[in-house]
Enzyme design. Structure first.
Site, PDB file in Angstrom:
ATOM      1  N   ASP A 190       8.079   2.460  -7.691  1.00  0.00           N
ATOM      2  CA  ASP A 190       7.589   1.640  -6.377  1.00  0.00           C
ATOM      3  C   ASP A 190       8.286   2.116  -5.212  1.00  0.00           C
ATOM      4  O   ASP A 190       9.022   3.060  -5.265  1.00  0.00           O
ATOM      5  CB  ASP A 190       7.856   0.440  -6.768  1.00  0.00           C
ATOM      6  CG  ASP A 190       6.828  -0.537  -6.269  1.00  0.00           C
ATOM      7  OD1 ASP A 190       6.056  -0.142  -5.267  1.00  0.00           O
ATOM      8  OD2 ASP A 190       6.464  -1.809  -6.791  1.00  0.00           O
ATOM      9  N   GLU A 233       2.751  -9.323  -1.788  1.00  0.00           N
ATOM     10  CA  GLU A 233       4.090  -9.367  -2.487  1.00  0.00           C
ATOM     11  C   GLU A 233       5.028 -10.009  -1.549  1.00  0.00           C
ATOM     12  O   GLU A 233       5.338  -9.716  -0.283  1.00  0.00           O
ATOM     13  CB  GLU A 233       4.490  -8.145  -3.017  1.00  0.00           C
ATOM     14  CG  GLU A 233       4.262  -6.978  -1.931  1.00  0.00           C
ATOM     15  CD  GLU A 233       4.567  -5.739  -2.492  1.00  0.00           C
ATOM     16  OE1 GLU A 233       5.660  -5.416  -3.144  1.00  0.00           O
ATOM     17  OE2 GLU A 233       3.728  -4.878  -2.441  1.00  0.00           O
TER      18      GLU A 233
END
Length: 1024
Positions: free
Chosen positions: A634, A826
């Site tokens: 990520d 997020e």
């Protein structure tokens, strides 16, 4: 574009001062001072420039209305980068608004021609790392020429607020462009003269409240040559087959597009490069001239011919040096590239495994390190670094988009990067990635699907596959072969800001919806990946990101995202690993680990960052599950591994990561990885395995044969055909929680009063990850709002809209109040990080007023359940509308009975925030609406004895189960009838005794246990 600098630090200033003093004591000034003029101060914000309106000199605000004008103050701050005070303010802009500083109209304008650009300190508002280009965008304008600051010519650029704390933003004057949408006096000469400057302006972001602080605006650097003409080439790289001729087009362009004022001469010659003059190409030299008066845009072509020698070779470069007089030279030397040819890896008839082995055997360590590197496109220091560092991949972070943000511009942008890879030795194509998590959601005009939570509510695996296919077709049409989707997290606590990215709280539901992988990739063996309507998927986030414990996050102000998942091994296997086993079975091409840490209770290890978890990545994913794709990190996630950067690189690669989304410091990563391998701390075999996995997917995608965008389907992006699929998904995602008095469906003859914040806001109904990373309110893309959908569904009905319910409420048959959340993504969406599960006061007031005046239906448009509390009794119909995306028509379809309500809750709807986490299967389970709940319309339960009907259904379920048809469509239809019977009895009287078996029935159905599902429904019926 603007270049954010490192944050201001007092220690840095002390060191810089010491360096200057040392230079003075040594008898001289620093060398830079001799070449550049001293910075010229514009604003220190110490009070020397007042708040005042033109024609006096001053700082002032403006906006589309009074509410859109920012609130300003000059504030003393201990952290002020320059002096003691800064200019700071707050804003909440729905139209447009900003801040200006105009110089006095009765004084001469300022001459800025001696300087390179303008710079200032800006206080970044973000508490977590953001992709470059994805933060809030701030436009910066300068006022050139004309009579005064309000009758000048506006030149504009922008920067994005992607950092935390003070940063120095530098903007060269060459970055400013003529503002095409608005000019105070219609424009003057479209030439940025810099001789008569009247001030500057900041246009602030819209759609959400915000704050800002700025300090120390000054001019810096030495001016670039004052040429209004420049020479450009139509490309930087010119690939050509061996023996072919490259055509290099050289053009002259002028500021304002007028003719050139003086002759422009371009001398050219082929010099240097890896190709051999005479053997590989015919050397050329000469010059071309553009006489005075030549129209801007006129071009000349220089031909560079190559030779055939019959030998198999890697690619070779031929630089074409250009020497320009009378204009600015091109920023780069164009390179002709003789394509690689005759090598086995280029033979598409060979098996992929052999092609990979041949290419890998030829690559240097530096080239292998480059393949393992993924950079954000905005982080490239120069596009030429793609070739210089042999980069394997680029991505667009959320909101990192081309200008204009259209599907066609995306294809051109990706092709321009892909062209750069042709200048590498083996011409290994880039694999470009993007977060298309609910449609091609970064692109204006694309088809935006419901978020995964809505797809899970739809409970239709075939439709999920269709949505995946539509997304893949739109993504691949823009030249992008890789989608960082789907998210296979199992959301276990809706305080998590990413919970809407999950299909639901039940691993059986998540697994059932993984048909989306088939829709995106095609056949599980990857044979369809080279099609122009398929993309490589990324199953994420491995493993456990939906199970992080509230309060465990150590990232910025996050409360739960990127935290710690504490589970037993049994729970880990059953809940969090099961969806990834299914993804591997379906052939998902890549897997992305989670930012979070995994703490397996009882193993004595404590929390381990997933990006460092060798047992899970190497052992479980690649070993036991047999995953043969590649693992991509990520965003900058390896930086969170304890230790220094070299340790982060070493640990993550040894743990099984194959490609690192370094995002920004790609130069540092490639260098560090090579150092670690050379020192023997990372095995070469591990690097070879990683690169082999990456190359395998590139070959399967057909990128070596077709690296550029196949735009055949470009016209289908956002098409009616695609929107019809999204519309069906929206309709099936709507969950009817309550429907007293059969308020729904509405009749087209009814007079309807519509209110609420989310009735007419496409940004709100699409949610986060839409056009920008965090999403935003307002008309941000093409589509249909819920209100627009209702008006289309009932064109002759009397539909009145009053967002805050301030309009009179008498005379209406029914009210529809559409409330819910504003966008977030997020981390920032975590409850406790500025968010909760409560409706806003305005939404509560709208519900109260409308539902007190008439029969009402309340639609909750959100990514997770919202607390209704004691308002439930006053609401006749309640709908969980989730985040439907761009097709509000789908909501109108069920509201007006074109389709019946069929959606079922993908997560448990809690009574209060204190009840979280609550999930199907919990020992104590007492929600107002259980997992799997969903009333329907247009059909009625069978008449007669419910107990007898359930008994008959149970008998039929046993027969189907015995025949191996427990997971069949017939079985689902059978249970649907049983559910009608049970919900009819439970409605309004849901208790713990009935809710628990009801929810467990849905889990068993999805698990293929038809007999058990009917038994649980029967138990719920008896308990109701």
């Amino acid at each position: 574009m603007p270049r954010p600098r490192r944050p201001f630090r007092a220690g840095t200033a002390v060191l810089a001062t010491a360096a200057v003093l040392c230079g003075l004591l040594a008898g001289g000034l620093p060398s830079a001072a001799a070449d550049e003029p001293a910075p010229r101060l514009i604003d220190r914000f110490e009070g020397e420039v007042p708040f005042a309106n033109p024609p006096a000199e001053g700082i002032f605000t403006w906006g589309s209305d009074a509410d859109d004008q920012p609130k300003l103050e000059i504030k003393e701050r201990a952290d002020a980068p320059e002096g003691a005070k800064v200019l700071q303010g707050t804003y909440d802009i729905s139209g447009w608004g900003g801040v200006s500083h105009d110089f006095a109209f009765d004084e001469p304008a300022q001459d800025w021609t001696a300087h390179k650009g303008i710079r200032f300190w800006w206080y970044g508002q973000n508490t977590a790392p953001l992709p470059p280009g994805s933060g809030k965008r701030v436009n910066f304008e300068i006022k050139d020429g004309g009579a005064n600051g309000e009758a000048s010519e506006l030149w504009t650029t922008s920067f994005t607020d992607d950092w935390e704390g003070w940063h120095l933003v530098e903007i060269p004057f060459s970055d400013f462009v003529y503002r095409a949408d608005y000019q105070p006096v219609g424009g003057i000469d479209q030439v940025l003269g810099l001789k008569e400057m009247w001030g500057y302006a900041l246009t602030l972001p819209t759609g959400a409240p915000g704050s800002f602080a700025i300090d120390g605006i000054e001019l810096y650097g030495k001016a670039e040559p004052a040429l209004t003409a420049r020479v450009v080439t139509d490309a930087a790289v010119y690939p050509v087959a061996e023996g072919g001729t490259a055509q290099v087009k050289v053009s002259v362009a002028t500021t304002g597009s007028g003719p050139v004022d003086e002759p422009v001469t371009v001398a050219y010659s082929t010099e240097g490069g890896s190709a051999t003059s005479g053997d590989d190409y015919r050397p050329v030299s000469g010059s071309v001239t553009f006489p005075a008066g030549t129209a801007s845009g006129e071009s000349r072509t220089i031909a560079v011919g190559t030779r055939k020698d019959g030998a198999a070779e890697s690619a070779e470069t031929v630089p074409l040096k250009l020497t320009v007089s009378g204009a600015k030279a091109p920023a780069e030397t164009p390179h002709v590239v003789v394509d690689a040819h005759g090598l086995p890896y280029l033979d598409r008839k060979l098996p992929v495994k052999k092609r990979v082995a041949d290419l890998l055997s030829r690559m240097s360590l530096a080239e292998k390190a480059g393949q393992m590197t993924q950079a954000e496109r905005n982080a490239l220091k120069t596009p030429g670094d793609i070739a210089s560092y042999d980069l394997g991949s680029l991505l667009s972070g959320g909101g990192s988009v081309p200008t204009p943000n259209t599907a066609g511009a995306w294809a051109k942008m990706v092709d321009s990067y892909q062209l750069r890879a042709r200048a590498t030795r083996f011409q290994i194509p880039l694999i470009y990635g993007v977060d298309a998590v609910h449609g091609h959601n970064n692109v204006i005009g694309s088809t935006i699907m419901p978020h995964n939570i809505g797809i899970g509510a739809g409970r239709d695996p075939k439709l999920a596959e269709k949505t995946g296919a539509v997304t893949a077709r739109e993504v691949r049409a823009t030249g992008i072969p890789w989608d960082f989707a789907p998210c296979l997290c199992v959301t276990r606590d809706e305080r998590w800001g990413r919970s809407y990215e999950a299909f639901g709280e039940d691993p059986a539901l998540v697994t059932a919806m993984e048909t989306v992988i088939t829709g995106m990739q095609g056949a599980r063996n990857g044979k369809d990946l080279d099609r122009n309507d398929k993309v490589l998927t990324s199953a994420k986030h491995f493993v456990g990101d939906g199970g992080t414990e509230f309060g465990s996050s150590a990232t910025g102000s996050y409360t739960i995202d990127q935290g710690v998942t504490k589970v037993t091994r049994r729970e880990l296997e059953a809940v969090h690993l099961a969806p990834f086993a299914e993804a591997v079975e379906r052939g998902a091409g890549t897997v992305m680990p989670s930012y979070s840490s995994l703490d397996i209770l009882g193993d004595g290890q404590g929390p381990v960052k997933m990006h460092a978890h060798a047992e899970m990545i190497n052992g479980v994913l690649k070993g036991r599950m047999g995953f043969d794709g590649f693992v991509i990190s990520d965003w900058q996630a390896i930086d969170q591994i304890p230790g220094d950067y070299a340790s982060d690189v070493r640990t993550s690669v040894k743990a099984g990561l194959d490609m690192i989304m370094v995002a920004t410091d790609y130069r540092g990563f490639t260098r560090t990885l090579q150092e670690e391998v050379t020192a023997g701390r990372v095995d070469r075999a591990r690097v070879d395995d990683a690169v082999s996995r990456i190359l395998t997917q590139k070959f399967k995608l057909g990128l070596f044969e077709q690296p550029y965008a196949d735009t055949t389907n470009l016209g289908r992006v956002g098409s009616a055909e695609h929107r019809a699929v999204a519309r069906e998904a929206v309709a099936k995602s709507q969950v009817l929680l309550k429907n007293d008095g059969a308020v729904l469906p509405l009749k087209k003859s009814q007079k309807v009063y519509v209110a609420g914040s989310n009735a007419d806001d496409i940004g709100n109904q699409a949610g986060g990850w839409t056009i920008s990373w965090q999403g935003s309110s307002g008309a941000i893309t093409t589509g249909t709002t819920i209100l627009q959908g209702m008006r289309k569904a009932a064109p002759d009905a009397g539909i009145t809209y009053s967002k805050d319910a301030s309009a009179a409420t008498d005379g209406y048959d029914v009210g529809v109040v559409v409330v819910g959340e504003t966008p977030y993504a997020e981390g920032f969406g975590d409850v406790g990080n500025g968010n909760d599960l409560e409706l806003t006061d305005a939404d509560k007031a709208a519900v109260d007023k409308v539902c007190a005046a008439m029969k009402c239906a309340v639609l909750v448009v959100s990514g997770r359940p919202q607390l209704i509390g004691d308002r439930l009794d006053g609401i006749d119909a309640l709908v969980a509308s989730w985040l439907p995306g761009t097709e509000g028509d789908g909501v109108a379809d069920v509201l007006y009975g074109k389709r019946r309500f069929t959606g079922r809750l993908p997560v448990t709807w809690p009574k209060s925030q204190a009840q979280l986490p609550i999930n199907v299967g919990d020992a104590a389970y007492d929600p107002p609406f259980p997992y799997g709940w969903g009333l329907t319309t247009l059909v009625k339960p069978p008449a007669g004895n419910g107990e007898a009907a359930l008994k008959a259904i149970g008998s039929a379920a046993r027969t189907l189960q015995a025949a191996g048809l427990g997971g069949s469509a017939q079985g689902s239809e059978l249970v649907a009838v049983a559910r009608l019977i049970v919900q009819a009895k439970m409605a309004g009287t849901i208790s713990e005794a009935s809710a628990k078996p009801f929810a467990e029935a849905d889990h068993l159905l999805l698990s293929g246990d038809l007999r058990g599902a009917v038994a649980k429904l029967t138990a719920a019926y008896r308990a109701a």
